[in-house]
Design a protein around this motif. Structure first.
Motif, PDB file in Angstrom:
ATOM      1  N   LYS A  52      -0.902  -3.990   2.834  1.00 45.12           N
ATOM      2  CA  LYS A  52       0.224  -4.375   1.982  1.00 45.12           C
ATOM      3  C   LYS A  52       0.544  -5.857   2.141  1.00 45.12           C
ATOM      4  CE  LYS A  52       2.451   0.112   1.642  1.00 45.12           C
ATOM      5  NZ  LYS A  52       3.675   0.882   1.851  1.00 45.12           N
ATOM      6  N   GLU A  53       0.191  -6.410   3.302  1.00 42.26           N
ATOM      7  CA  GLU A  53       0.420  -7.830   3.562  1.00 42.26           C
ATOM      8  C   GLU A  53      -0.871  -8.473   4.039  1.00 42.26           C
ATOM      9  OE1 GLU A  53       3.718  -8.620   6.129  1.00 42.26           O
ATOM     10  OE2 GLU A  53       4.974  -7.119   5.150  1.00 42.26           O
ATOM     11  N   LYS A  54      -1.169  -9.649   3.504  1.00 34.63           N
ATOM     12  CA  LYS A  54      -2.353 -10.407   3.887  1.00 34.63           C
ATOM     13  C   LYS A  54      -2.235 -10.839   5.349  1.00 34.63           C
ATOM     14  CE  LYS A  54      -4.293 -14.973   3.030  1.00 34.63           C
ATOM     15  NZ  LYS A  54      -4.215 -16.177   2.191  1.00 34.63           N
ATOM     16  N   GLY A  55      -3.334 -10.727   6.085  1.00 33.22           N
ATOM     17  CA  GLY A  55      -3.329 -11.249   7.435  1.00 33.22           C
ATOM     18  C   GLY A  55      -4.318 -10.557   8.358  1.00 33.22           C
ATOM     19  N   TYR A  72      -7.348  -8.686   6.608  1.00 34.61           N
ATOM     20  CA  TYR A  72      -7.126  -7.851   5.437  1.00 34.61           C
ATOM     21  C   TYR A  72      -6.419  -8.642   4.351  1.00 34.61           C
ATOM     22  CZ  TYR A  72      -8.090  -4.023   8.653  1.00 34.61           C
ATOM     23  OH  TYR A  72      -8.669  -3.192   9.565  1.00 34.61           O
ATOM     24  N   HIS A  73      -6.860  -8.441   3.119  1.00 32.71           N
ATOM     25  CA  HIS A  73      -6.160  -8.991   1.966  1.00 32.71           C
ATOM     26  C   HIS A  73      -5.189  -7.963   1.424  1.00 32.71           C
ATOM     27  CE1 HIS A  73      -7.826 -12.901   0.893  1.00 32.71           C
ATOM     28  NE2 HIS A  73      -8.966 -12.476   1.416  1.00 32.71           N
ATOM     29  N   SER A  74      -4.129  -8.454   0.811  1.00 32.77           N
ATOM     30  CA  SER A  74      -3.230  -7.617   0.015  1.00 32.77           C
ATOM     31  C   SER A  74      -3.726  -7.706  -1.427  1.00 32.77           C
ATOM     32  CB  SER A  74      -1.800  -8.150   0.102  1.00 32.77           C
ATOM     33  OG  SER A  74      -1.716  -9.404  -0.566  1.00 32.77           O
ATOM     34  N   PRO A  75      -3.277  -6.815  -2.299  1.00 31.59           N
ATOM     35  CA  PRO A  75      -3.668  -6.951  -3.705  1.00 31.59           C
ATOM     36  C   PRO A  75      -3.302  -8.326  -4.287  1.00 31.59           C
ATOM     37  CG  PRO A  75      -2.785  -4.776  -3.340  1.00 31.59           C
ATOM     38  CD  PRO A  75      -2.541  -5.556  -2.069  1.00 31.59           C
ATOM     39  N   GLU A  76      -2.138  -8.842  -3.917  1.00 36.03           N
ATOM     40  CA  GLU A  76      -1.704 -10.145  -4.440  1.00 36.03           C
ATOM     41  C   GLU A  76      -2.607 -11.276  -3.944  1.00 36.03           C
ATOM     42  OE1 GLU A  76       1.368  -7.153  -4.507  1.00 36.03           O
ATOM     43  OE2 GLU A  76       0.335  -7.981  -2.774  1.00 36.03           O
ATOM     44  N   SER A  77      -2.944 -11.272  -2.678  1.00 39.07           N
ATOM     45  CA  SER A  77      -3.806 -12.342  -2.153  1.00 39.07           C
ATOM     46  C   SER A  77      -5.227 -12.201  -2.691  1.00 39.07           C
ATOM     47  CB  SER A  77      -3.799 -12.370  -0.627  1.00 39.07           C
ATOM     48  OG  SER A  77      -4.434 -11.239  -0.068  1.00 39.07           O
ATOM     49  N   TRP A  78      -5.650 -10.964  -2.964  1.00 40.30           N
ATOM     50  CA  TRP A  78      -6.985 -10.719  -3.512  1.00 40.30           C
ATOM     51  C   TRP A  78      -7.083 -11.291  -4.928  1.00 40.30           C
ATOM     52  CZ3 TRP A  78     -11.190  -9.899  -1.061  1.00 40.30           C
ATOM     53  CH2 TRP A  78     -12.319  -9.396  -1.707  1.00 40.30           C
ATOM     54  N   ARG A  93     -10.211 -11.726 -15.137  1.00 41.28           N
ATOM     55  CA  ARG A  93      -9.121 -10.762 -14.971  1.00 41.28           C
ATOM     56  C   ARG A  93      -9.413 -10.020 -13.673  1.00 41.28           C
ATOM     57  NH1 ARG A  93     -10.019  -7.667 -18.995  1.00 41.28           N
ATOM     58  NH2 ARG A  93     -11.058  -6.012 -17.857  1.00 41.28           N
ATOM     59  N   VAL A  94      -8.436 -10.019 -12.782  1.00 43.07           N
ATOM     60  CA  VAL A  94      -8.602  -9.351 -11.494  1.00 43.07           C
ATOM     61  C   VAL A  94      -7.609  -8.209 -11.408  1.00 43.07           C
ATOM     62  CG1 VAL A  94      -8.641  -9.633  -8.986  1.00 43.07           C
ATOM     63  CG2 VAL A  94      -9.223 -11.572 -10.463  1.00 43.07           C
ATOM     64  N   GLU A  95      -8.113  -7.034 -11.061  1.00 44.09           N
ATOM     65  CA  GLU A  95      -7.258  -5.876 -10.833  1.00 44.09           C
ATOM     66  C   GLU A  95      -7.491  -5.411  -9.406  1.00 44.09           C
ATOM     67  OE1 GLU A  95      -8.221  -3.041 -13.861  1.00 44.09           O
ATOM     68  OE2 GLU A  95      -7.515  -4.347 -15.470  1.00 44.09           O
ATOM     69  N   ALA A  96      -6.411  -5.094  -8.709  1.00 48.18           N
ATOM     70  CA  ALA A  96      -6.517  -4.633  -7.322  1.00 48.18           C
ATOM     71  C   ALA A  96      -5.360  -3.691  -7.031  1.00 48.18           C
ATOM     72  CB  ALA A  96      -6.468  -5.828  -6.364  1.00 48.18           C
ATOM     73  N   ARG A  97      -5.683  -2.591  -6.358  1.00 47.21           N
ATOM     74  CA  ARG A  97      -4.631  -1.653  -5.966  1.00 47.21           C
ATOM     75  C   ARG A  97      -4.995  -1.024  -4.631  1.00 47.21           C
ATOM     76  NH1 ARG A  97      -4.908   4.241  -8.077  1.00 47.21           N
ATOM     77  NH2 ARG A  97      -7.135   4.620  -8.031  1.00 47.21           N
ATOM     78  N   ALA A 109      -9.023   7.161  15.448  1.00 42.59           N
ATOM     79  CA  ALA A 109      -7.605   7.521  15.519  1.00 42.59           C
ATOM     80  C   ALA A 109      -6.762   6.402  14.926  1.00 42.59           C
ATOM     81  CB  ALA A 109      -7.207   7.767  16.968  1.00 42.59           C
ATOM     82  N   VAL A 110      -5.767   6.775  14.155  1.00 46.31           N
ATOM     83  CA  VAL A 110      -4.917   5.787  13.495  1.00 46.31           C
ATOM     84  C   VAL A 110      -3.469   6.140  13.758  1.00 46.31           C
ATOM     85  CG1 VAL A 110      -4.238   4.826  11.279  1.00 46.31           C
ATOM     86  CG2 VAL A 110      -6.617   5.401  11.685  1.00 46.31           C
ATOM     87  N   ASP A 111      -2.722   5.143  14.258  1.00 47.25           N
ATOM     88  CA  ASP A 111      -1.297   5.332  14.481  1.00 47.25           C
ATOM     89  C   ASP A 111      -0.481   4.646  13.399  1.00 47.25           C
ATOM     90  OD1 ASP A 111      -1.725   6.775  16.810  1.00 47.25           O
ATOM     91  OD2 ASP A 111      -1.786   4.964  18.026  1.00 47.25           O
ATOM     92  N   GLN A 112      -1.139   4.192  12.350  1.00 50.26           N
ATOM     93  CA  GLN A 112      -0.464   3.492  11.276  1.00 50.26           C
ATOM     94  C   GLN A 112      -1.135   3.867   9.962  1.00 50.26           C
ATOM     95  OE1 GLN A 112      -1.184  -0.396  12.747  1.00 50.26           O
ATOM     96  NE2 GLN A 112      -3.167  -0.594  11.803  1.00 50.26           N
ATOM     97  N   ASP A 113      -0.506   3.487   8.855  1.00 51.54           N
ATOM     98  CA  ASP A 113      -1.119   3.734   7.564  1.00 51.54           C
ATOM     99  C   ASP A 113      -2.429   2.963   7.469  1.00 51.54           C
ATOM    100  OD1 ASP A 113       0.905   5.364   6.734  1.00 51.54           O
ATOM    101  OD2 ASP A 113       1.987   3.791   5.670  1.00 51.54           O
ATOM    102  N   TYR A 114      -3.404   3.546   6.820  1.00 49.24           N
ATOM    103  CA  TYR A 114      -4.699   2.908   6.612  1.00 49.24           C
ATOM    104  C   TYR A 114      -4.947   2.881   5.114  1.00 49.24           C
ATOM    105  CZ  TYR A 114      -9.412   1.456   7.733  1.00 49.24           C
ATOM    106  OH  TYR A 114     -10.572   0.732   7.859  1.00 49.24           O
ATOM    107  N   TRP A 115      -5.214   1.700   4.587  1.00 48.51           N
ATOM    108  CA  TRP A 115      -5.313   1.499   3.147  1.00 48.51           C
ATOM    109  C   TRP A 115      -6.682   0.966   2.757  1.00 48.51           C
ATOM    110  CZ3 TRP A 115      -1.152   2.920   0.239  1.00 48.51           C
ATOM    111  CH2 TRP A 115       0.069   3.076   0.922  1.00 48.51           C
ATOM    112  N   PHE A 116      -7.159   1.414   1.616  1.00 45.33           N
ATOM    113  CA  PHE A 116      -8.332   0.827   0.988  1.00 45.33           C
ATOM    114  C   PHE A 116      -7.894   0.190  -0.312  1.00 45.33           C
ATOM    115  CE2 PHE A 116     -11.038   2.749   4.000  1.00 45.33           C
ATOM    116  CZ  PHE A 116     -12.272   2.111   3.880  1.00 45.33           C
ATOM    117  N   MET A 117      -8.534  -0.939  -0.654  1.00 43.30           N
ATOM    118  CA  MET A 117      -8.223  -1.626  -1.900  1.00 43.30           C
ATOM    119  C   MET A 117      -9.369  -1.407  -2.876  1.00 43.30           C
ATOM    120  SD  MET A 117      -6.812  -5.461  -2.638  1.00 43.30           S
ATOM    121  CE  MET A 117      -7.693  -6.129  -1.249  1.00 43.30           C
TER     122      MET A 117
END
Length: 124
Positions: A52-55, A72-78, A93-97, A109-117
């Protein structure tokens, strides 16, 4: 390179997040962009880990390996990367979600949300 500027469709899945720094990811994006045909509709599509946040953040290593730093990139930074940094602004045109991955689909094991773009870059 005989493919330079001649490829109309490129699929890049589960690759970008393997490059652990922002500068390495920019380098990869520029290399792929160089292969893409200048014709409208030419497209690069892909999916990779995002946030959700670039960094950068420290991720646990699998199988008792040492933690690794990942970028990791966020959709906005991507979108900003491709439309303005890699390609001249307004020429693609760039689309990212982000899509949240269920913990039982992740190999470690994951103790936090894990996201794919999921994303696409299309020449206008």
């Amino acid at each position: 390179n005989p493919l330079q500027g001649r490829v109309s469709a490129i699929s890049v899945c589960n690759v970008f997040h393997l490059f652990s720094s922002e500068s390495m990811q920019v380098h990869l994006a520029r290399a792929l962009a160089g292969l893409l045909s200048p014709l409208p509709g030419s497209t690069i599509i892909g999916v990779h880990a995002g946030s959700k946040e670039k960094g950068a953040r420290l991720e646990p290593g699998g199988n008792d390996h040492a933690p690794v730093m990942m970028f990791y990139h966020s959709p906005e930074s991507w979108v900003a990367l491709w439309d303005g940094e890699v390609f001249e602004k307004g020429t693609v045109r760039v689309e990212a979600r982000l899509v949240r991955m269920a913990e039982d689909t992740i190999l470690h094991a994951v103790d936090q949300d894990y996201w794919f773009m999921e994303w696409s870059v299309t020449r206008l």
